[in-house]
Design a protein around this motif. Structure first.
Motif, PDB file in Angstrom:
ATOM      1  N   MET A   1       0.835  -1.198   0.000  1.00  0.00           N
ATOM      2  CA  MET A   1       0.000   0.000   0.000  1.00  0.00           C
ATOM      3  C   MET A   1       0.871   1.250   0.000  1.00  0.00           C
ATOM      4  SD  MET A   1      -2.732   1.256   2.855  1.00  0.00           S
ATOM      5  CE  MET A   1      -1.400   1.654   3.968  1.00  0.00           C
ATOM      6  N   VAL A   2       0.521   2.249  -0.806  1.00  0.00           N
ATOM      7  CA  VAL A   2       1.233   3.523  -0.837  1.00  0.00           C
ATOM      8  C   VAL A   2       0.670   4.416   0.247  1.00  0.00           C
ATOM      9  CG1 VAL A   2       1.851   5.517  -2.222  1.00  0.00           C
ATOM     10  CG2 VAL A   2       1.569   3.287  -3.306  1.00  0.00           C
ATOM     11  N   LYS A   3       1.585   5.072   1.041  1.00  0.00           N
ATOM     12  CA  LYS A   3       1.140   5.831   2.191  1.00  0.00           C
ATOM     13  C   LYS A   3       1.348   7.328   1.992  1.00  0.00           C
ATOM     14  CE  LYS A   3       2.043   2.087   5.478  1.00  0.00           C
ATOM     15  NZ  LYS A   3       2.755   1.693   6.717  1.00  0.00           N
ATOM     16  N   GLY A   4       0.743   8.103   2.915  1.00  0.00           N
ATOM     17  CA  GLY A   4       1.010   9.524   3.007  1.00  0.00           C
ATOM     18  C   GLY A   4       0.511  10.329   1.835  1.00  0.00           C
ATOM     19  N   ALA A   5       1.289  11.387   1.525  1.00  0.00           N
ATOM     20  CA  ALA A   5       0.885  12.317   0.467  1.00  0.00           C
ATOM     21  C   ALA A   5       0.785  11.644  -0.879  1.00  0.00           C
ATOM     22  CB  ALA A   5       1.874  13.479   0.400  1.00  0.00           C
ATOM     23  N   ALA A   6       1.699  10.684  -1.147  1.00  0.00           N
ATOM     24  CA  ALA A   6       1.636   9.974  -2.433  1.00  0.00           C
ATOM     25  C   ALA A   6       0.348   9.215  -2.574  1.00  0.00           C
ATOM     26  CB  ALA A   6       2.836   9.031  -2.555  1.00  0.00           C
ATOM     27  N   SER A   7      -0.103   8.582  -1.466  1.00  0.00           N
ATOM     28  CA  SER A   7      -1.371   7.846  -1.500  1.00  0.00           C
ATOM     29  C   SER A   7      -2.528   8.787  -1.785  1.00  0.00           C
ATOM     30  CB  SER A   7      -1.578   7.126  -0.167  1.00  0.00           C
ATOM     31  OG  SER A   7      -2.823   6.489  -0.142  1.00  0.00           O
ATOM     32  N   GLY A   8      -2.499   9.990  -1.142  1.00  0.00           N
ATOM     33  CA  GLY A   8      -3.563  10.950  -1.381  1.00  0.00           C
ATOM     34  C   GLY A   8      -3.591  11.432  -2.812  1.00  0.00           C
ATOM     35  N   SER A   9      -2.423  11.684  -3.388  1.00  0.00           N
ATOM     36  CA  SER A   9      -2.343  12.130  -4.776  1.00  0.00           C
ATOM     37  C   SER A   9      -2.858  11.063  -5.729  1.00  0.00           C
ATOM     38  CB  SER A   9      -0.892  12.482  -5.112  1.00  0.00           C
ATOM     39  OG  SER A   9      -0.758  12.808  -6.469  1.00  0.00           O
ATOM     40  N   MET A  10      -2.506   9.820  -5.488  1.00  0.00           N
ATOM     41  CA  MET A  10      -2.962   8.724  -6.349  1.00  0.00           C
ATOM     42  C   MET A  10      -4.461   8.500  -6.199  1.00  0.00           C
ATOM     43  SD  MET A  10       0.230   6.059  -5.980  1.00  0.00           S
ATOM     44  CE  MET A  10      -0.472   4.893  -7.163  1.00  0.00           C
ATOM     45  N   ALA A  11      -4.958   8.646  -4.975  1.00  0.00           N
ATOM     46  CA  ALA A  11      -6.401   8.494  -4.763  1.00  0.00           C
ATOM     47  C   ALA A  11      -7.167   9.551  -5.543  1.00  0.00           C
ATOM     48  CB  ALA A  11      -6.715   8.581  -3.270  1.00  0.00           C
ATOM     49  N   LEU A  12      -6.663  10.782  -5.522  1.00  0.00           N
ATOM     50  CA  LEU A  12      -7.318  11.850  -6.277  1.00  0.00           C
ATOM     51  C   LEU A  12      -7.284  11.555  -7.769  1.00  0.00           C
ATOM     52  CD1 LEU A  12      -8.623  14.625  -6.457  1.00  0.00           C
ATOM     53  CD2 LEU A  12      -6.337  15.644  -6.401  1.00  0.00           C
ATOM     54  N   ARG A  13      -6.146  11.057  -8.256  1.00  0.00           N
ATOM     55  CA  ARG A  13      -6.057  10.715  -9.676  1.00  0.00           C
ATOM     56  C   ARG A  13      -7.058   9.625 -10.039  1.00  0.00           C
ATOM     57  NH1 ARG A  13       0.550  10.272 -10.059  1.00  0.00           N
ATOM     58  NH2 ARG A  13       0.995  12.458  -9.535  1.00  0.00           N
ATOM     59  N   PHE A  14      -7.227   8.669  -9.148  1.00  0.00           N
ATOM     60  CA  PHE A  14      -8.194   7.597  -9.418  1.00  0.00           C
ATOM     61  C   PHE A  14      -9.612   8.151  -9.490  1.00  0.00           C
ATOM     62  CE2 PHE A  14     -11.083   4.270  -7.769  1.00  0.00           C
ATOM     63  CZ  PHE A  14     -10.952   3.376  -8.804  1.00  0.00           C
ATOM     64  N   VAL A  15      -9.968   9.025  -8.536  1.00  0.00           N
ATOM     65  CA  VAL A  15     -11.301   9.630  -8.550  1.00  0.00           C
ATOM     66  C   VAL A  15     -11.537  10.383  -9.864  1.00  0.00           C
ATOM     67  CG1 VAL A  15     -12.778  11.386  -7.476  1.00  0.00           C
ATOM     68  CG2 VAL A  15     -11.485   9.810  -6.045  1.00  0.00           C
ATOM     69  N   LEU A  16     -10.539  11.155 -10.282  1.00  0.00           N
ATOM     70  CA  LEU A  16     -10.691  11.948 -11.507  1.00  0.00           C
ATOM     71  C   LEU A  16     -10.703  11.074 -12.757  1.00  0.00           C
ATOM     72  CD1 LEU A  16      -8.360  14.978 -10.653  1.00  0.00           C
ATOM     73  CD2 LEU A  16     -10.853  14.878 -10.549  1.00  0.00           C
ATOM     74  N   LEU A  17      -9.878  10.023 -12.768  1.00  0.00           N
ATOM     75  CA  LEU A  17      -9.839   9.150 -13.945  1.00  0.00           C
ATOM     76  C   LEU A  17     -11.155   8.402 -14.111  1.00  0.00           C
ATOM     77  CD1 LEU A  17      -7.978   8.331 -16.251  1.00  0.00           C
ATOM     78  CD2 LEU A  17      -7.113   6.455 -14.826  1.00  0.00           C
ATOM     79  N   MET A  18     -11.700   7.885 -13.019  1.00  0.00           N
ATOM     80  CA  MET A  18     -12.994   7.206 -13.115  1.00  0.00           C
ATOM     81  C   MET A  18     -14.096   8.207 -13.459  1.00  0.00           C
ATOM     82  SD  MET A  18     -12.326   4.080 -12.881  1.00  0.00           S
ATOM     83  CE  MET A  18     -14.034   3.518 -12.970  1.00  0.00           C
ATOM     84  N   GLY A  19     -13.920   9.458 -13.014  1.00  0.00           N
ATOM     85  CA  GLY A  19     -14.865  10.489 -13.418  1.00  0.00           C
ATOM     86  C   GLY A  19     -14.827  10.737 -14.912  1.00  0.00           C
ATOM     87  N   MET A  20     -13.625  10.682 -15.503  1.00  0.00           N
ATOM     88  CA  MET A  20     -13.510  10.857 -16.954  1.00  0.00           C
ATOM     89  C   MET A  20     -14.148   9.688 -17.706  1.00  0.00           C
ATOM     90  SD  MET A  20     -12.245  13.779 -17.472  1.00  0.00           S
ATOM     91  CE  MET A  20     -12.020  13.599 -19.247  1.00  0.00           C
ATOM     92  N   VAL A  21     -14.020   8.485 -17.140  1.00  0.00           N
ATOM     93  CA  VAL A  21     -14.700   7.333 -17.748  1.00  0.00           C
ATOM     94  C   VAL A  21     -16.203   7.612 -17.811  1.00  0.00           C
ATOM     95  CG1 VAL A  21     -15.276   4.890 -17.492  1.00  0.00           C
ATOM     96  CG2 VAL A  21     -12.952   5.676 -16.996  1.00  0.00           C
ATOM     97  N   ASP A  22     -16.741   8.105 -16.699  1.00  0.00           N
ATOM     98  CA  ASP A  22     -18.176   8.370 -16.674  1.00  0.00           C
ATOM     99  C   ASP A  22     -18.544   9.583 -17.521  1.00  0.00           C
ATOM    100  OD1 ASP A  22     -18.940   6.199 -15.181  1.00  0.00           O
ATOM    101  OD2 ASP A  22     -18.734   7.217 -13.264  1.00  0.00           O
ATOM    102  N   LEU A  23     -17.635  10.543 -17.664  1.00  0.00           N
ATOM    103  CA  LEU A  23     -17.914  11.673 -18.553  1.00  0.00           C
ATOM    104  C   LEU A  23     -18.124  11.185 -19.986  1.00  0.00           C
ATOM    105  CD1 LEU A  23     -16.125  15.101 -18.571  1.00  0.00           C
ATOM    106  CD2 LEU A  23     -16.617  13.940 -20.698  1.00  0.00           C
ATOM    107  N   PHE A  24     -17.185  10.372 -20.478  1.00  0.00           N
ATOM    108  CA  PHE A  24     -17.340   9.838 -21.840  1.00  0.00           C
ATOM    109  C   PHE A  24     -18.515   8.863 -21.916  1.00  0.00           C
ATOM    110  CE2 PHE A  24     -12.577  10.632 -22.073  1.00  0.00           C
ATOM    111  CZ  PHE A  24     -12.699  11.740 -22.895  1.00  0.00           C
ATOM    112  N   GLY A  25     -18.644   8.031 -20.874  1.00  0.00           N
ATOM    113  CA  GLY A  25     -19.718   7.043 -20.878  1.00  0.00           C
ATOM    114  C   GLY A  25     -21.085   7.683 -20.886  1.00  0.00           C
ATOM    115  N   ASP A  26     -21.267   8.730 -20.087  1.00  0.00           N
ATOM    116  CA  ASP A  26     -22.577   9.358 -20.033  1.00  0.00           C
ATOM    117  C   ASP A  26     -22.822  10.320 -21.168  1.00  0.00           C
ATOM    118  OD1 ASP A  26     -24.539   8.796 -17.649  1.00  0.00           O
ATOM    119  OD2 ASP A  26     -22.520   8.447 -16.911  1.00  0.00           O
ATOM    120  N   THR A  27     -21.763  10.759 -21.849  1.00  0.00           N
ATOM    121  CA  THR A  27     -21.977  11.443 -23.123  1.00  0.00           C
ATOM    122  C   THR A  27     -22.688  10.487 -24.075  1.00  0.00           C
ATOM    123  OG1 THR A  27     -20.014  12.829 -22.856  1.00  0.00           O
ATOM    124  CG2 THR A  27     -20.851  12.553 -25.091  1.00  0.00           C
TER     125      THR A  27
END
Length: 400
Positions: A1-27
């Motif tokens: 498991m990645v800890k600390g600030a790196a974990s937070g940055s990666m978590a944010l990237r995951f949220v945004l990337l899955m959001g982009m999937v849904d952006l294209f999907g719901d288009t």
């Protein structure tokens, strides 16, 4: 498991990337939904068939979520099911360009709902691993806002195509482009983040899954969600009514675009407020949504724009606030099933509402409006009964 600030940055990237999937999907999905009712009418379907087809699609969408969540918890593998869901959900939309009869078109619309149901609870469960850092309302609000950005873009694209060509089939066929972009982005997410559960430590997972089993509050939230769903109505019936009221078919998708743009903004704002205030935000949003139907079905057509704004708030309530409520009563080790069962109950309410709306529409618009408003307002005392104690704030979740 990645800890600390790196974990937070990666978590944010995951949220945004899955959001982009849904952006294209719901288009893709919303672009199709903005003309499904009109297309079904053009190949011979009536109001009852249109409403029931849309309602059955949503019912199977929510029912399948329960089965998908159950199997994901059993096999401990989410990504394969997520891919199956997105493929079924997205590729059936451009396939409507080939449908020559309303029965075929209705069948493809139903399959779209099954695909959404397979993938939705698994994505919600994966996103829940990031909520210990950012808060449930914010995580689901960001995801829903990107989702709604796609839901806004899709109808605008369709409106432009219909204005230029007047051809439903051309518009459906062009939606294969965002569908493929969604699948490519999903593949990137799978490669980059194969195990989203790594965003939480075991201690954080223990805190996030707050109950030992399915509590009374969980089941009451499910019942309240079903009542809310029964009165929300699907856009297939709304679009059919708008076209009957004199709105041109190339303008109908703009009503959905307005509603989803409002949904995108409301998801962010309501999600942030929920993390600060809690249940009162949900109650205000439910009451506001319950007033949408008279503007759409009883008043002059230009006031339907007001109704669509309120309907958009209802969509945001459904996708961010109610999801955040359920995320606050997750049973340990069964979060996929918890989301899935909740959505299955929501789908039962949606189907009951769709059948009732389709039958009432041809008989009495006043009765239709009364049914929709009363069904949603019934959820308010159930939500109040379900609340037993204040939910922990995001800072408390991440303090460990």
């Amino acid at each position: 498991m990645v800890k600390g600030a790196a974990s937070g940055s990666m978590a944010l990237r995951f949220v945004l990337l899955m959001g982009m999937v849904d952006l294209f999907g719901d288009t893709t999905y919303s672009g199709g939904a903005s003309m499904n009712g009109l297309f079904l009418a053009s190949v011979g379907a009536g109001a009852a068939v249109i409403s029931i087809a849309g309602g059955l699609s949503e019912f199977l969408n929510y029912l399948t979520r329960g089965l998908s969540g159950y199997f994901a918890d059993r096999i401990r593998r989410r990504w394969p099911l997520v891919f199956v869901g997105y493929v079924l959900n997205l590729l059936t939309v451009p396939a409507l360009a080939l449908a020559g009869h309303w029965q075929v078109a209705a069948g493809l619309i139903v399959v779209q709902g099954v695909g959404r149901g397979v993938r939705k609870p698994l994505v919600q469960a994966m996103l829940s691993y990031t909520s210990s850092r950012y808060g449930k309302g914010w995580v689901y609000g960001v995801n829903a806002s990107l989702d709604y950005a796609g839901r806004t873009l899709g109808p605008l694209v369709v409106a432009g195509v219909l204005l230029l060509t007047t051809e439903f089939r051309t518009a459906y066929a062009l939606l294969v482009i965002p569908a493929m972009l969604a699948l490519i982005t999903l593949t990137m997410a799978r490669i980059r983040f194969p195990a989203p559960s790594a965003f939480e430590s075991p201690e954080q997972q223990h805190q996030a899954e707050v109950t030992e089993g399915f509590t009374r509050s969980y089941w009451l939230y499910l019942a309240a969600g079903a009542c809310f769903a029964a009165g929300l109505m699907n856009f297939e019936l709304i679009s059919f009514h708008l076209s009957r009221s004199g709105v041109t078919r190339d303008s109908v998708p703009l009503f959905l675009a307005l509603a989803t743009a409002i949904g995108a903004l409301a998801s962010l704002g309501l999600g942030k407020l929920y993390d600060r205030v809690g249940l009162p935000v949900v109650l205000v949003a439910v009451v506001a949504t319950a007033t949408f139907s008279p503007f759409v079905f009883l008043l002059p057509v230009h006031l339907a724009l007001v109704g669509m704004v309120l309907w958009g708030i209802g969509q945001a309530t459904q996708d961010s606030l109610l999801t955040a409520l359920v995320a606050g009563v997750l049973p340990r080790g069964r979060r996929n099933l918890a989301f899935g069962l909740y959505y299955a109950g929501y789908g039962v309410g949606w189907l009951v509402g769709a059948v009732a709306a389709g039958l009432l529409y041809e008989r009495s618009h006043i009765a239709l409006v009364a049914f929709a408003a009363v069904a949603q307002l019934l959820s308010v005392p159930i939500f109040l009964t379900a609340r037993r104690r204040p939910e922990p704030r995001p800072a408390e979740w991440s303090s460990g």
